[in-house]
Design an enzyme around this catalytic site. Structure first.
Site, PDB file in Angstrom:
ATOM      1  N   ALA A   9     -17.452 -23.975  55.227  1.00 28.30           N
ATOM      2  CA  ALA A   9     -16.850 -22.799  55.863  1.00 28.30           C
ATOM      3  C   ALA A   9     -17.283 -21.508  55.163  1.00 28.30           C
ATOM      4  O   ALA A   9     -17.562 -20.503  55.815  1.00 28.30           O
ATOM      5  CB  ALA A   9     -15.327 -22.922  55.858  1.00 28.30           C
ATOM      6  N   GLY A  60     -15.821 -30.182  50.280  1.00 26.30           N
ATOM      7  CA  GLY A  60     -16.982 -30.077  51.168  1.00 26.30           C
ATOM      8  C   GLY A  60     -16.733 -29.149  52.343  1.00 26.30           C
ATOM      9  O   GLY A  60     -17.592 -28.341  52.720  1.00 26.30           O
ATOM     10  N   CYS A  61     -15.559 -29.249  52.930  1.00 26.73           N
ATOM     11  CA  CYS A  61     -15.220 -28.433  54.096  1.00 26.73           C
ATOM     12  C   CYS A  61     -15.096 -26.958  53.714  1.00 26.73           C
ATOM     13  O   CYS A  61     -15.463 -26.077  54.487  1.00 26.73           O
ATOM     14  CB  CYS A  61     -13.935 -28.939  54.737  1.00 26.73           C
ATOM     15  SG  CYS A  61     -14.087 -30.651  55.326  1.00 26.73           S
ATOM     16  N   THR A  62     -14.578 -26.699  52.520  1.00 21.84           N
ATOM     17  CA  THR A  62     -14.474 -25.323  52.036  1.00 21.84           C
ATOM     18  C   THR A  62     -15.864 -24.733  51.825  1.00 21.84           C
ATOM     19  O   THR A  62     -16.146 -23.615  52.274  1.00 21.84           O
ATOM     20  CB  THR A  62     -13.646 -25.271  50.729  1.00 21.84           C
ATOM     21  OG1 THR A  62     -12.320 -25.740  51.019  1.00 21.84           O
ATOM     22  CG2 THR A  62     -13.590 -23.858  50.172  1.00 21.84           C
TER      23      THR A  62
END
Length: 156
Positions: A48, A43-45
């Protein structure tokens, strides 16, 4: 959690290159301040990469994107290199800024409770006020949604 309309708490944190970045450095311009749990997770990738893809459009609107997580500057550096990110990532290893913004909270996963970052985004106006906030962000289309809200608020 900080409410829209209130003054954004000032802070200084190291970026991926270990340079100190302070919120006050951006007075007079818009800031997208987004908090995320951990570098190199799915999710964070995605989040970003989405913000990176729209970075030029945010800049055209006079906004700077700052991502914040508890990861170290070295981890941020690796994340940026691995994923070709062009946004600035700030390291909040002590979770002080996450606590200031109210995003360091009790979370539950599979019946287990633990403290962690609740994925949240704050749109900060040129007067350093919270113009808009998103709590418990769902990553899909979030960066686009933030860009649209920025354009809408600038028209007012």
């Amino acid at each position: 959690m900080i409410e829209a309309g209130s003054k954004a708490p000032d802070f200084c944190l190291p970026n991926q290159d270990n340079e100190e970045i302070c919120l006050r450095d951006f007075r007079g311009s818009w800031v997208v301040l987004y908090f995320y749990p951990k570098d190199n997770t799915p999710g964070c990738t995605t989040e970003a990469l989405d913000f990176t893809a729209l970075k030029a459009e945010f800049e055209k609107e006079g906004a700077t994107i700052l991502g914040v997580s508890p990861d170290s500057p070295k981890k941020h550096c690796n994340f940026i290199a691995k994923k070709d990110l062009t946004i600035t990532l700030l390291s909040d290893e002590e979770k002080e800024v996450a606590k200031l913004y109210g995003v360091w909270q009790l979370k539950k996963l599979y019946g287990r409770e633990y403290m962690g970052i609740v994925r949240s985004t704050f749109l900060i106006d040129p007067d350093s006020k919270i113009a808009y906030k998103w709590e418990k962000v769902k990553v899909k289309n979030h960066a686009q949604e933030v860009l649209e809200k920025l354009k809408e608020l600038k028209e007012k």
